[in-house]
Write an enzyme that holds these catalytic residues in place. Structure first.
Site, mmCIF file in Angstrom:
data_model
loop_
_atom_site.group_PDB
_atom_site.id
_atom_site.type_symbol
_atom_site.label_atom_id
_atom_site.label_comp_id
_atom_site.label_asym_id
_atom_site.label_seq_id
_atom_site.Cartn_x
_atom_site.Cartn_y
_atom_site.Cartn_z
ATOM 1 C CB SER A 186 78.196 105.516 15.828
ATOM 2 O OG SER A 186 78.198 106.330 15.975
ATOM 3 C CE1 TYR A 229 74.376 106.833 20.087
ATOM 4 C CE2 TYR A 229 76.356 108.336 19.620
ATOM 5 C CZ TYR A 229 75.404 107.546 18.953
ATOM 6 O OH TYR A 229 75.310 106.393 17.930
ATOM 7 C CE LYS A 253 75.426 103.422 19.769
ATOM 8 N NZ LYS A 253 74.225 102.236 19.403
HETATM 9 N N1 UFG Z 1 73.961 121.328 11.607
HETATM 10 C C1 UFG Z 1 73.717 121.915 11.100
HETATM 11 N N2 UFG Z 1 72.504 122.475 11.582
HETATM 12 C C2 UFG Z 1 72.042 121.930 12.005
HETATM 13 C C3 UFG Z 1 72.224 120.430 12.419
HETATM 14 C C4 UFG Z 1 73.329 119.667 12.223
HETATM 15 O O1 UFG Z 1 74.923 122.857 10.640
HETATM 16 O O2 UFG Z 1 70.317 121.944 12.381
HETATM 17 C C5 UFG Z 1 75.327 119.963 11.139
HETATM 18 C C6 UFG Z 1 76.243 119.968 11.872
HETATM 19 O O3 UFG Z 1 77.124 120.854 12.454
HETATM 20 C C7 UFG Z 1 77.472 118.791 11.281
HETATM 21 C C8 UFG Z 1 76.540 118.376 10.744
HETATM 22 O O4 UFG Z 1 75.591 118.725 9.899
HETATM 23 O O5 UFG Z 1 78.262 119.561 10.880
HETATM 24 C C9 UFG Z 1 75.275 117.045 11.042
HETATM 25 O O6 UFG Z 1 75.234 116.854 11.919
HETATM 26 P P1 UFG Z 1 73.748 115.863 12.428
HETATM 27 O O7 UFG Z 1 73.731 116.265 13.589
HETATM 28 O O8 UFG Z 1 73.174 115.565 11.445
HETATM 29 O O9 UFG Z 1 75.269 114.374 12.554
HETATM 30 P P2 UFG Z 1 76.565 114.591 13.546
HETATM 31 O O10 UFG Z 1 77.694 114.523 12.910
HETATM 32 O O11 UFG Z 1 76.951 115.554 13.974
HETATM 33 O O12 UFG Z 1 76.184 112.860 14.331
HETATM 34 C C10 UFG Z 1 76.400 111.590 13.946
HETATM 35 C C11 UFG Z 1 74.951 111.085 14.183
HETATM 36 C C12 UFG Z 1 75.360 110.939 15.921
HETATM 37 C C13 UFG Z 1 76.822 110.316 15.944
HETATM 38 C C14 UFG Z 1 78.035 110.920 15.495
HETATM 39 C C15 UFG Z 1 79.054 110.692 15.129
HETATM 40 O O13 UFG Z 1 73.664 111.761 14.745
HETATM 41 O O14 UFG Z 1 74.250 109.716 16.762
HETATM 42 O O15 UFG Z 1 77.035 111.069 13.688
HETATM 43 O O16 UFG Z 1 79.637 109.430 14.350
HETATM 44 F F1 UFG Z 1 77.833 109.622 16.975
#
Ligand code: UFG
Length: 339
Positions: free
Chosen positions: A124, A148, A152
């Site tokens: 990841s 998590y 990785k």
């Molecule tokens: N976001 C919102 N509202 C939500 C969910 C997310 O505004 O309800 C925003 C987050 O703040 C972020 C973006 O949308 O700016 C993406 O968030 P995600 O949760 O979809 O993805 P992340 O980048 O936080 O997480 C992903 C993977 C993880 C991994 C991470 C870093 O889900 O497994 O990328 O690689 F660890």
């Protein structure tokens, strides 16, 4: 090749199964269905036109994994199985370390005993840590901000050391950016249990009427519009990246390789919302909420190493990703059926 796919019933695993069959590989799935529904298997068989052998157990069970290798002809492994919820990992660190590490140890041991030394591992972009340099390149130092992410980082270290100890191994660690989208048929897709943690499935559930509105976690980041920026990659492009890695890794001189799988393009939360509204023709109500703990402002890949080494590139746009997510969500408003 005959490829064992651990976690093959899950979101990325299932799309990769389809791509493997299309590329002429035989597939064997092992999945404990702790975060996947058995009904996905019938859909994989319908889409691929093949029976898909499935073993229903947790690969961290070393005896069962050994038994599987003793009774199935396996040439290579793609290891997806693992826990993946960042927030849950903070609450249950031992569960995450134990499950994600033990499953990898169990597979590596059985592979070594049965002389199967080709492995593609689900890593990841989270391994780039809290303050990554952008765009992210594979040579940056690794770290993590939650258990998590540490699993990785640790597994990549284990794989590096295993490959260094015995150069018959051919191992690829694939660092995914943000996988979204669904198969073009709309018959397989992401089916999170409970309230989705990730942006795209949450937006899709708002569009289909399962949730009232989205919370946008922060609008004061130093980004194009203040909301978080991520490198969203269509799960089908990601699946194709696994097939390319599998096909390439055995012809490489070094035993261990690491590749970013991303598009190289950053897209903000508000841009995702707009794209989903275009794709679905429905409004996505949202409110701005505080930043989510542990989030970074922006994350996007430099995918040039994978582009060059694997002769692979992500081809699908954010509009394609939203259109395919919407097709899956509207065809399956409650995800996969139980039976
Ligand atoms: N976001 C919102 N509202 C939500 C969910 C997310 O505004 O309800 C925003 C987050 O703040 C972020 C973006 O949308 O700016 C993406 O968030 P995600 O949760 O979809 O993805 P992340 O980048 O936080 O997480 C992903 C993977 C993880 C991994 C991470 C870093 O889900 O497994 O990328 O690689 F660890």
């Amino acid at each position: 090749m005959r490829v064992l796919v651990s976690g093959g019933a899950g979101y990325i695993g299932s799309h990769t199964v389809i791509r493997l069959v299309e590329a002429g590989h035989d597939v064997v799935v092992v999945d404990d269905f702790s975060n996947a529904k058995p009904t996905v298997v019938g859909r994989l068989e319908a889409l691929s036109g093949r029976p898909i052998p499935v073993h229903a157990f947790d690969v961290s069970d070393a005896d069962k994994t050994e038994h599987l290798f003793a009774h199935e002809q396996i040439d290579a492994v793609i290891h997806f199985a693992g826990f993946k919820a960042v927030g849950e990992s903070v609450a249950k660190p031992l569960d995450y370390y134990q499950n994600n590490l033990d499953s990898t140890f169990s597979l590596l041991r059985a592979m070594g005993r049965h002389d199967v030394r080709t492995l593609v591992f689900s890593s990841s972009a989270t391994v780039y840590g809290a303050e990554p340099q952008l765009p992210m390149t594979e040579d940056l130092p690794t770290s993590a901000t939650n258990p998590y992410g540490w699993t990785k980082v640790m597994i990549e270290q284990v794989l590096t050391d295993v490959a260094a100890a015995d150069d018959r191994w051919r191992i690829a660690a694939l660092r995914y950016f943000n996988p979204v989208g669904a198969h073009a048929s709309g018959d397989i897709g992401e089916d999170p249990s409970g309230i989705p943690n990730n942006l795209m499935p949450f937006v899709a559930q708002v569009a289909v009427g399962r949730r009232e509105k989205l919370s946008v976690f922060g609008d004061d980041y130093d980004t194009v519009d203040g909301t978080g920026v991520r490198d969203y990659i269509h799960v089908d492009d990601l699946a194709a990246g696994h097939v390319a890695a599998l096909d390439t890794v055995n012809s490489r001189s070094q035993p261990m390789s690491v590749w970013n799988l991303g598009t190289g393009q950053g897209v903000s939360v508000l841009q995702v919302i707009k794209a989903f509204e275009r794709a679905s023709g429905r409004p996505i109500p949202y409110e701005v909420a505080p930043r989510r703990a542990g989030d970074i402002a922006a994350s996007y890949a430099d995918p040039s190493k994978a582009n060059a080494d694997l002769d692979w590139r992500a081809t699908k746009t954010i509009d394609d990703m939203c259109a395919d997510t919407w097709r899956w969500q509207s065809k399956n408003p409650n995800g996969y059926p139980d039976a």
